[in-house]
Design an enzyme around this catalytic site. Structure first.
Site, PDB file in Angstrom:
ATOM      1  N   CYS A  54      -1.101  -5.097  -0.046  1.00 23.86           N
ATOM      2  CA  CYS A  54      -2.146  -4.239   0.699  1.00 23.86           C
ATOM      3  C   CYS A  54      -2.860  -3.358  -0.383  1.00 23.86           C
ATOM      4  O   CYS A  54      -2.481  -3.009  -1.331  1.00 23.86           O
ATOM      5  CB  CYS A  54      -1.564  -3.444   1.788  1.00 23.86           C
ATOM      6  SG  CYS A  54      -0.648  -4.665   3.013  1.00 23.86           S
ATOM      7  N   GLU A  56      -2.686  -0.003   0.256  1.00 24.65           N
ATOM      8  CA  GLU A  56      -2.024   1.067  -0.036  1.00 24.65           C
ATOM      9  C   GLU A  56      -1.241   0.854  -1.152  1.00 24.65           C
ATOM     10  O   GLU A  56      -0.704   1.924  -2.103  1.00 24.65           O
ATOM     11  CB  GLU A  56      -1.043   1.463   1.145  1.00 24.65           C
ATOM     12  CG  GLU A  56      -2.014   1.809   2.464  1.00 24.65           C
ATOM     13  CD  GLU A  56      -2.519   0.621   3.206  1.00 24.65           C
ATOM     14  OE1 GLU A  56      -2.492   1.000   4.478  1.00 24.65           O
ATOM     15  OE2 GLU A  56      -2.465  -0.460   2.890  1.00 24.65           O
ATOM     16  N   CYS A  87       0.563  -1.165   7.372  1.00 24.85           N
ATOM     17  CA  CYS A  87       1.291  -2.001   8.075  1.00 24.85           C
ATOM     18  C   CYS A  87       2.925  -1.422   7.785  1.00 24.85           C
ATOM     19  O   CYS A  87       3.373  -0.627   6.993  1.00 24.85           O
ATOM     20  CB  CYS A  87       1.230  -3.498   7.349  1.00 24.85           C
ATOM     21  SG  CYS A  87       1.994  -3.532   5.571  1.00 24.85           S
ATOM     22  N   CYS A  90       4.037  -1.339   3.765  1.00 24.94           N
ATOM     23  CA  CYS A  90       3.561  -0.353   3.462  1.00 24.94           C
ATOM     24  C   CYS A  90       4.404   0.925   3.672  1.00 24.94           C
ATOM     25  O   CYS A  90       4.513   1.913   2.793  1.00 24.94           O
ATOM     26  CB  CYS A  90       2.043  -0.179   3.708  1.00 24.94           C
ATOM     27  SG  CYS A  90       1.121  -1.356   2.772  1.00 24.94           S
TER      28      CYS A  90
END
Length: 127
Positions: A54, A56, A87, A90
């Site tokens: 991701c 992040e 998510c 994360c």
């Protein structure tokens, strides 16, 4: 720094592009503000066989590379400007990098900011 500036920084790096027949990147951009006042950005990488990560995670990796781990604000944005909450992977990852990251502010909708800990209401680390 306010969330408007972080939003613009995250949106500025969100540019989807095909890397190969098996990978693409940039569908989501993220910006992290640290306790020291630095901003780190990152983009998602999507690959075949689910080996991507991701935005992040990418922003956090840039932060860690520079010796920082304490987050005060976080935002993730699609190329079209839609704000995305992190998510579950994360959320968990970021709270493990520094104990105080649970208090980080996360913009999850245009008019909604919550603390990271509120996105993990039954955090196993608090048991």
């Amino acid at each position: 720094m306010d969330f408007n500036a972080l939003y613009e920084m995250a949106k500025a790096v969100a540019h989807p592009r095909r890397l190969s027949a098996y990978a693409e990147a940039g569908g989501v951009g993220a910006a992290i503000l640290t306790r020291a006042g630095h901003v780190y950005t990152g983009v998602c990488v999507d690959t075949s066989a689910s080996m991507g990560f991701c935005a992040e995670h990418a922003a956090a990796a840039a932060m860690l590379t520079q010796g920082e781990s304490e987050i005060t604000k976080l935002i993730a944005v699609r190329e079209n400007g839609t704000i995305l909450p992190p998510c579950g992977r994360c959320r968990e990852f970021l709270t493990q990098l520094h104990a105080d990251n649970k208090e980080a502010e996360v913009k999850v909708e245009p008019d909604t900011v919550v603390k990271l800990k509120d996105l993990l209401p039954y955090d196993w680390k608090d048991r």
